[in-house]
Design a protein around this motif. Sequence first.
Motif, PDB file in Angstrom:
ATOM      1  N   THR A 149       0.845  -1.186  -0.106  1.00 12.56           N
ATOM      2  CA  THR A 149       0.105   0.293   0.209  1.00 12.56           C
ATOM      3  C   THR A 149       0.858   1.138  -0.083  1.00 12.56           C
ATOM      4  OG1 THR A 149      -1.909   1.030   1.082  1.00 12.56           O
ATOM      5  CG2 THR A 149      -0.239   0.418   2.445  1.00 12.56           C
ATOM      6  N   HIS A 150       0.095   2.357  -0.255  1.00 13.94           N
ATOM      7  CA  HIS A 150       0.832   3.695  -0.076  1.00 13.94           C
ATOM      8  C   HIS A 150       0.549   4.108   1.411  1.00 13.94           C
ATOM      9  CE1 HIS A 150       0.774   8.263  -0.480  1.00 13.94           C
ATOM     10  NE2 HIS A 150       2.042   7.855  -0.554  1.00 13.94           N
ATOM     11  N   LYS A 151       1.459   4.138   2.401  1.00 13.38           N
ATOM     12  CA  LYS A 151       1.168   4.347   3.522  1.00 13.38           C
ATOM     13  C   LYS A 151       0.320   5.722   4.054  1.00 13.38           C
ATOM     14  CE  LYS A 151       3.672   4.401   8.084  1.00 13.38           C
ATOM     15  NZ  LYS A 151       4.989   4.466   9.008  1.00 13.38           N
ATOM     16  N   GLY A 152       0.723   6.752   3.297  1.00 13.04           N
ATOM     17  CA  GLY A 152       0.008   7.962   3.432  1.00 13.04           C
ATOM     18  C   GLY A 152      -1.397   7.743   3.238  1.00 13.04           C
ATOM     19  N   SER A 153      -1.852   7.285   1.977  1.00 12.56           N
ATOM     20  CA  SER A 153      -3.250   7.240   1.601  1.00 12.56           C
ATOM     21  C   SER A 153      -3.850   6.008   2.764  1.00 12.56           C
ATOM     22  CB  SER A 153      -3.065   6.541   0.263  1.00 12.56           C
ATOM     23  OG  SER A 153      -2.823   7.400  -0.602  1.00 12.56           O
ATOM     24  N   LYS A 154      -3.359   5.061   3.071  1.00  9.11           N
ATOM     25  CA  LYS A 154      -3.823   4.261   3.953  1.00  9.11           C
ATOM     26  C   LYS A 154      -3.985   4.866   5.329  1.00  9.11           C
ATOM     27  CE  LYS A 154      -2.982  -0.089   6.832  1.00  9.11           C
ATOM     28  NZ  LYS A 154      -2.174  -1.298   6.976  1.00  9.11           N
ATOM     29  N   ILE A 155      -3.159   5.633   5.917  1.00  9.99           N
ATOM     30  CA  ILE A 155      -3.320   6.320   7.344  1.00  9.99           C
ATOM     31  C   ILE A 155      -4.366   7.210   7.251  1.00  9.99           C
ATOM     32  CG2 ILE A 155      -2.177   7.721   8.884  1.00  9.99           C
ATOM     33  CD1 ILE A 155       0.162   6.256   8.408  1.00  9.99           C
ATOM     34  N   ASN A 156      -4.401   8.117   5.890  1.00 11.12           N
ATOM     35  CA  ASN A 156      -5.431   9.292   5.854  1.00 11.12           C
ATOM     36  C   ASN A 156      -6.890   8.678   5.721  1.00 11.12           C
ATOM     37  OD1 ASN A 156      -3.505  11.241   5.982  1.00 11.12           O
ATOM     38  ND2 ASN A 156      -3.161  10.977   3.890  1.00 11.12           N
ATOM     39  N   GLY A 208      -7.022   5.045   9.023  1.00 12.04           N
ATOM     40  CA  GLY A 208      -6.138   5.379  10.048  1.00 12.04           C
ATOM     41  C   GLY A 208      -4.930   4.399  10.422  1.00 12.04           C
ATOM     42  N   GLU A 209      -4.241   4.787  11.295  1.00 12.01           N
ATOM     43  CA  GLU A 209      -2.877   4.101  11.489  1.00 12.01           C
ATOM     44  C   GLU A 209      -2.853   2.788  11.827  1.00 12.01           C
ATOM     45  OE1 GLU A 209       0.485   6.184  13.262  1.00 12.01           O
ATOM     46  OE2 GLU A 209      -0.362   8.004  12.937  1.00 12.01           O
ATOM     47  N   ASN A 210      -3.976   2.303  12.870  1.00  8.91           N
ATOM     48  CA  ASN A 210      -4.080   0.986  13.207  1.00  8.91           C
ATOM     49  C   ASN A 210      -5.714   0.228  13.071  1.00  8.91           C
ATOM     50  OD1 ASN A 210      -1.802   0.699  14.831  1.00  8.91           O
ATOM     51  ND2 ASN A 210      -2.471   2.410  15.811  1.00  8.91           N
ATOM     52  N   PRO A 211      -5.831   0.220  11.745  1.00  8.25           N
ATOM     53  CA  PRO A 211      -7.298  -0.178  11.308  1.00  8.25           C
ATOM     54  C   PRO A 211      -7.303  -1.827  11.539  1.00  8.25           C
ATOM     55  CG  PRO A 211      -5.601  -0.055   9.189  1.00  8.25           C
ATOM     56  CD  PRO A 211      -5.189   0.441  10.489  1.00  8.25           C
ATOM     57  N   SER A 212      -8.562  -2.264  11.779  1.00  8.15           N
ATOM     58  CA  SER A 212      -8.783  -3.803  12.107  1.00  8.15           C
ATOM     59  C   SER A 212      -8.306  -4.423  10.607  1.00  8.15           C
ATOM     60  CB  SER A 212     -10.237  -4.037  12.355  1.00  8.15           C
ATOM     61  OG  SER A 212     -11.014  -3.768  11.344  1.00  8.15           O
ATOM     62  N   GLU A 213      -8.107  -5.659  10.854  1.00  4.36           N
ATOM     63  CA  GLU A 213      -8.160  -6.646   9.409  1.00  4.36           C
ATOM     64  C   GLU A 213      -9.230  -6.619   8.720  1.00  4.36           C
ATOM     65  OE1 GLU A 213      -6.691 -10.555  10.272  1.00  4.36           O
ATOM     66  OE2 GLU A 213      -4.920  -9.995  11.546  1.00  4.36           O
ATOM     67  N   GLU A 214     -10.303  -6.389   9.282  1.00  2.28           N
ATOM     68  CA  GLU A 214     -11.625  -6.360   8.686  1.00  2.28           C
ATOM     69  C   GLU A 214     -11.560  -5.223   7.671  1.00  2.28           C
ATOM     70  OE1 GLU A 214     -16.702  -6.198   9.399  1.00  2.28           O
ATOM     71  OE2 GLU A 214     -15.155  -6.414  10.978  1.00  2.28           O
ATOM     72  N   VAL A 215     -11.334  -3.916   8.338  1.00  2.00           N
ATOM     73  CA  VAL A 215     -11.297  -2.724   7.619  1.00  2.00           C
ATOM     74  C   VAL A 215     -10.398  -2.676   6.679  1.00  2.00           C
ATOM     75  CG1 VAL A 215     -10.735   0.012   7.794  1.00  2.00           C
ATOM     76  CG2 VAL A 215     -12.526  -1.584   9.302  1.00  2.00           C
ATOM     77  N   VAL A 216      -9.028  -3.272   6.770  1.00  2.00           N
ATOM     78  CA  VAL A 216      -8.111  -3.324   5.575  1.00  2.00           C
ATOM     79  C   VAL A 216      -8.577  -4.175   4.456  1.00  2.00           C
ATOM     80  CG1 VAL A 216      -5.750  -4.135   5.050  1.00  2.00           C
ATOM     81  CG2 VAL A 216      -6.052  -3.056   7.185  1.00  2.00           C
ATOM     82  N   ARG A 217      -9.410  -5.290   4.746  1.00  2.00           N
ATOM     83  CA  ARG A 217      -9.848  -5.955   3.702  1.00  2.00           C
ATOM     84  C   ARG A 217     -11.008  -5.196   2.971  1.00  2.00           C
ATOM     85  NH1 ARG A 217      -9.455 -11.226   2.351  1.00  2.00           N
ATOM     86  NH2 ARG A 217     -11.322 -12.151   1.048  1.00  2.00           N
ATOM     87  N   LEU A 218     -11.589  -4.786   3.637  1.00  2.00           N
ATOM     88  CA  LEU A 218     -12.817  -3.765   3.071  1.00  2.00           C
ATOM     89  C   LEU A 218     -12.304  -2.691   2.236  1.00  2.00           C
ATOM     90  CD1 LEU A 218     -16.000  -3.559   3.293  1.00  2.00           C
ATOM     91  CD2 LEU A 218     -15.788  -1.940   4.815  1.00  2.00           C
ATOM     92  N   PHE A 219     -11.261  -2.300   2.522  1.00  2.00           N
ATOM     93  CA  PHE A 219     -10.764  -1.184   1.575  1.00  2.00           C
ATOM     94  C   PHE A 219      -9.526  -1.407   0.660  1.00  2.00           C
ATOM     95  CE2 PHE A 219     -13.175   1.069   4.668  1.00  2.00           C
ATOM     96  CZ  PHE A 219     -14.024   2.099   3.820  1.00  2.00           C
ATOM     97  N   SER A 220      -9.237  -2.946   0.450  1.00  2.00           N
ATOM     98  CA  SER A 220      -8.307  -3.423  -0.507  1.00  2.00           C
ATOM     99  C   SER A 220      -9.334  -3.846  -1.819  1.00  2.00           C
ATOM    100  CB  SER A 220      -7.531  -4.522   0.191  1.00  2.00           C
ATOM    101  OG  SER A 220      -6.685  -4.253   1.245  1.00  2.00           O
ATOM    102  N   SER A 221      -9.314  -3.164  -2.576  1.00  2.00           N
ATOM    103  CA  SER A 221     -10.178  -3.326  -3.902  1.00  2.00           C
ATOM    104  C   SER A 221     -10.028  -4.682  -4.368  1.00  2.00           C
ATOM    105  CB  SER A 221     -10.218  -2.162  -4.664  1.00  2.00           C
ATOM    106  OG  SER A 221     -10.479  -1.021  -4.263  1.00  2.00           O
ATOM    107  N   ASP A 222      -8.805  -5.064  -4.551  1.00  2.00           N
ATOM    108  CA  ASP A 222      -8.476  -6.495  -5.205  1.00  2.00           C
ATOM    109  C   ASP A 222      -9.256  -7.729  -4.396  1.00  2.00           C
ATOM    110  OD1 ASP A 222      -6.642  -5.710  -3.100  1.00  2.00           O
ATOM    111  OD2 ASP A 222      -5.614  -7.568  -3.568  1.00  2.00           O
TER     112      ASP A 222
END
Length: 283
Positions: free
Chosen positions: A184-191, A194-208
């Motif tokens: 990922t692009h770290k800045g885009s992810k944090i913005n 957030g800095e410590n998102p749950s695995e569920e949120v990471v998956r939800l916003f990983s379009s692949d």
Amino acid sequence: MKTILMILCALISLAKAQEAINLYQDSIPNAADKAQALLGKNTPKLFIYTPDKNIAKNIAVLVIPGGGYSHIAMDHEGHAVAKELVKNGYAAYVLQYRLPSPNIMRDKSIGPLQDAQRAMQLIRSSNPQLKKVGVIGFSAGGHLASTLMTKFKKAYIANPSHVSLRPDFAGLIYPVISMQNDVTHKGSKINLIGENPSEEVVRLFSSDLQVSSEVCPTFFVHAKDDTAVPIENSYRMMTALDKANVPNTLYVFDEGGHGFGLINKTSEKKWFDAFLSWLSTLN
């Protein structure tokens, strides 16, 4: 004097070709209590470019500039792209979306998506004659475009008329796709999440990881030496689209890095011409 008059006429013509409208006429969805005091530059807008009637294709493109979800590169990834689309007969709508912030949103992760969905809703409802409405997004704007592509079944805005929020085609230009740390692009992810998102949120916003067979055909552009947003982002999305039997193609540069917009100065190849050719092949 003649040259000055010609320039003034050109500027007047350009002004007529571009109209800016607010996305929301009344309340803004997901707005925090402080929002009204902070709107200003955060007011979501659409800048509308309309082609001459004699070349109009009755196809519109929503243009989403990037900026790491911290700013918006409105000029070289927005207005410049719209002007090229209009020259070729496409209506273009440049999106100035809200940047994710807890100061103006109750849930910052969905604010940009709400604005993208609202833009699709407005374009379609205002122009029922359009044959297709697609999207092109750059960098973090590519992430927003890919989120729009994959989350069209759930309306994050009021949609009582059930206007289709699904793009008919997409261009993802050096896009952020995954929220997973290795690519990922770290800045885009944090913005965005957030800095410590749950695995569920990471998956939800990983379009692949959100692709279905109903996702639209997609055109990718990426440089192999992009260190800001690795080309692995595009590769992962392409793999997911392939598994879902969704048509896709990659226009790849060996060099060019990140954020080059319409023109990769390291190459004489013009990706935008290839994008237009690809569009002409869609049914």
